[in-house]
Design an enzyme around this catalytic site. Structure first.
Site, PDB file in Angstrom:
ATOM      1  N   ASP A  79      61.434   3.315 -51.738  1.00  0.00           N
ATOM      2  CA  ASP A  79      60.542   3.874 -50.720  1.00  0.00           C
ATOM      3  C   ASP A  79      60.367   2.906 -49.553  1.00  0.00           C
ATOM      4  OD1 ASP A  79      58.891   5.773 -49.592  1.00  0.00           O
ATOM      5  OD2 ASP A  79      57.612   5.987 -51.350  1.00  0.00           O
ATOM      6  N   ASP A  94      57.556  14.527 -48.379  1.00  0.00           N
ATOM      7  CA  ASP A  94      56.411  14.481 -49.289  1.00  0.00           C
ATOM      8  C   ASP A  94      55.734  15.840 -49.417  1.00  0.00           C
ATOM      9  OD1 ASP A  94      56.721  11.820 -49.904  1.00  0.00           O
ATOM     10  OD2 ASP A  94      55.218  11.101 -48.489  1.00  0.00           O
TER      11      ASP A  94
END
Length: 721
Positions: free
Chosen positions: A466, A535
């Site tokens: 990430d 997301d």
């Protein structure tokens, strides 16, 4: 092989006509023609489009014979325009010499062809110590051409550095047309990959990221057409840039109807100091032309990514479970073990522990940088959990964010100088974190060291990598005239870490994530296996996200999760089948709290996971057709066809009944017209010709909003006369 017909030979990738200096690059569907002009000291673009015979290509004039003292003779047709002389468009190469001067005066040096598919065209300045090479390569299969540029300071050690102000990978000149339309994506966090098409303005239109990474707000690709192309018809030209750094694509349109795209790493103000003897190599810019509309461009890029970009493009991606939405930061060995057992029972093949597993990580304010297991939550470390996951028949993965650090961490307390910062400015925290400077070898060596220990010691098979904030106060360590080059060198440091890890652990697979879809590009895909698209896991919103993502990137790299209802981000309620069907359009993942699922939900999920495993080879490796775009009618539909046309999968969604009306049959694509296809669920049979000309009768959809269906067709026999 005996008994099998030999495939016809493809076009020779490179042909030349020495008398005219003409070079022809060929793919099955396209022809790119350039001409070296030693008198003018440059290379002209002659043609990019449908195939032409070499003799005709050599005889074509260069459209650069107008007599206008207010326009550059080569504007719009020069392969790699430099700053200098009568050139008034965007330069591909602009420099500043030590005496403050900037104009370049190129001299053409020659052409070199290697391996039958790689062309190098060399130039140098007529008086100053600078040379540059334009590289063209035609990959062995497919319809994509690659370009990049190498720039060399040719002076000796007593010479001053040359400052590179602009250093494009390529300029892609397009033919003269009356109208031009630009296609690209835009968006933001949780709303990435929103496809837009609009008339290309006269002058310069720039798509860019100044964030130090690919970005959520745009993506480094662009397509141009004349305004009439659709999914299946019309000429389309497209290019994508293989970088995960700051980037810039500039589409130019001249008053005479010429257009072109300049593809460059970095953004304005990101300069490079090139010392004597040093060479700067740009990232690859890949481009394609298709006469078959936007779908044709997508087919070319999808095949290119699978065959020439991904480390393991032939692999079928596993069904994944990620624990984030079930446990957030409250992960521990017990609840992860329970989730792993539930996931295995569903048929999941890869179990991923998300954020919260490492030291000090009780919330997002602390712990980044201290990558050892949380002593209270994992007193035995991660290895016992990994062993249990493996015993259950799944691969084991963990979430990491190696490029970031919290101020509340042992790493930051020991090495505050490792973050991107300027000495006389306060460092800006976003998400309570700072960015580590991956342009520095000591930082990337540190990251490689603990990652190697993690993967080896904890038997890790998969990393979710990430990157949760953009650059601020970004200056290279030590300052200097090119301090802002960290905007490109950070990504190169990231690449070196990934390359070392993958060399050490050939079994390791990696997912690229940056707050969702903030790092999806050809550069990162050359070192990872899939990307986290967004997301936002809302199954209705995902239809739009996935439509835009698919313009360049194939389903085999598009990670998509089934999460709980109501959706944790949007609050929208959707039935399980609709959520699964949306996620099954890419690489299926599950991210819900399995401990709260009812027996009925678990049973349906188990059935749908098994169904996905039956169709995923077609979805991930087949040719994708966008039959009905989201938002342009009551239905959305996408089709996948196996390479041999023996199987096809059709996914259909009806997000809302508010504008519902009877819909015509879906006209399918890519099937064998002479064969018959049997519906795996209903037993109905249709010829490929009927499915293309008349269409697939729509299956019955459940009543209400958010209804969906999946149709599997398999070739049963040749069509009847």
């Amino acid at each position: 092989m005996p008994g099998h017909p030999t495939a016809p030979p493809g076009p020779r990738p490179v042909e030349t006509d020495e008398a005219s200096g003409t070079i022809v690059l060929r793919t099955p569907a396209s022809c790119y023609v350039l001409r070296l002009d030693r008198t003018a000291g440059t290379a002209w673009n002659v043609h990019w489009g449908a195939p032409l015979p070499l003799a005709d290509a050599a005889a074509l004039p260069v459209w650069a014979d107008h007599d206008d003292s207010f326009a550059g003779r080569g504007d719009g047709v020069e392969e790699y325009p430099v700053e200098g002389g009568a050139r008034f468009g965007v330069p591909a190469l602009a420099v500043r010499f030590a005496d403050g001067s900037s104009p370049l005066e190129p001299r053409a040096e020659g052409i070199r062809i290697t391996d039958g598919n790689h062309v190098t065209v060399s130039f140098r300045d007529r008086a100053r110590p600078l040379a540059w090479e334009l590289h063209y390569r035609v990959p062995a299969t497919g319809d994509v051409i690659e370009r990049w540029t190498e720039i060399v300071h040719t002076g000796d050690v007593t010479d001053e550095p040359v400052l590179l102000l602009q250093y494009a990978s390529a300029h892609w000149p397009l033919p003269q047309r009356a109208h031009w339309r630009l296609s690209s994506v835009h968006g933001s966090w949780s709303a990435e990959h929103r496809l837009g098409r609009s008339e290309l303005a006269f002058g310069e239109t720039t798509l860019t990221s100044r964030r130090g990474h690919t970005g959520h707000h745009a993506n480094p690709w662009a397509m141009l057409d004349t305004g009439s192309a659709d999914e299946e018809r019309g000429e389309v030209w497209a290019t994508a840039l293989a970088t995960s750094a700051s980037w810039r694509l500039t589409a130019q349109r001249t008053a005479s109807g010429r257009a072109g795209i300049m593809a460059a790493e970095g953004h304005e103000g990101v300069e490079i100091s090139l010392a004597p003897g040093r060479r700067h190599t740009t990232p690859v810019s890949a481009a394609t032309y298709s006469p078959d509309g936007f779908g044709g461009v997508s087919h070319a890029f999808h095949a290119y990514v699978r065959r020439h970009v991904l480390p393991h493009g032939e692999e079928t991606r596993p069904v994944l479970y990620n624990s984030w939405e079930a446990t957030s930061f409250e992960v521990d060995e017990d609840n992860q073990t329970d989730l792993a057992r539930r996931a295995a029972a569903l048929g999941v093949e890869l179990f991923v522990v998300d954020d919260g597993w490492f030291a000090g990580r009780d919330d997002d304010r602390a712990g980044l940088g201290d990558w050892t297991p949380h002593a209270r939550r994992f007193p035995r470390g991660l290895r016992p959990l990994a062993d249990e996951v493996h015993r259950l028949g799944m691969a084991f993965g963990v979430w990491v964010e190696p490029e970031m650090v919290n101020a509340d961490s042992d790493l930051y307390r020991a090495r505050p100088d490792w973050v991107l910062h300027l000495p006389d400015r306060r460092a800006t925290e976003l998400r309570h974190q700072l960015v580590l400077d991956f342009s520095r070898p000591e930082v990337t060596d540190w990251a490689y060291g603990w990652l190697r220990e993690l993967v080896d010691g904890c038997a890790v098979d998969f990393l979710k990598w990430d990157f949760n904030r953009s650059f601020t106060e970004a200056g290279a360590h030590g300052g200097g005239p090119d301090a802002r080059r960290v905007h490109i060198e950070h990504a190169r440091g990231l690449y070196r870490v990934l390359d070392r890890l993958r060399a050490d652990f050939p079994h390791l697979r990696v997912e690229s994530c940056a707050g969702g879809g903030g790092r999806a590009d050809l550069g990162i895909l050359a070192r990872t296996d899939q990307v986290w698209t967004s997301d936002n896991t809302d199954a209705v919103d995902r239809l739009t996200l996935q439509h835009g993502f698919s313009q360049v990137y194939p389903a085999s790299v598009m990670a998509s999760w089934v999460t709980d209802s109501p959706n944790p981000l949007t609050g929208r309620r959707t039935p399980p089948a609709f959520r699964f069907h949306t996620a099954m359009a890419g690489v299926l993942g599950i991210g819900g709290d399995l401990a709260r699922w009812t027996a009925e939900e678990t049973e349906e999920a188990t059935r749908l996971v098994a169904l996905y495993k039956d169709i995923r080879a077609v979805v991930q490796h087949g040719r994708q057709y966008r039959l009905l775009a989201p938002g342009q009618g009551p239905l959305c539909a996408v089709q996948y066809v196996a390479a041999d046309a023996r199987e096809t999968v059709v996914l259909i969604w009806r997000p809302s009944t508010s504008a519902w009306s009877a819909h015509a049959p879906l006209r399918l694509c890519g099937l064998d017209p002479e064969a018959r296809y049997r519906d795996e669920d209903t037993g109905a049979e249709w010829s490929g010709a009927t499915l293309a000309a008349h269409g697939l009768p729509l299956p019955g959809l459940p009543p209400g909003d958010c209804a969906s269906a999946l149709v599997r067709l398999r070739r049963s026999s040749p069509a009847e006369d």
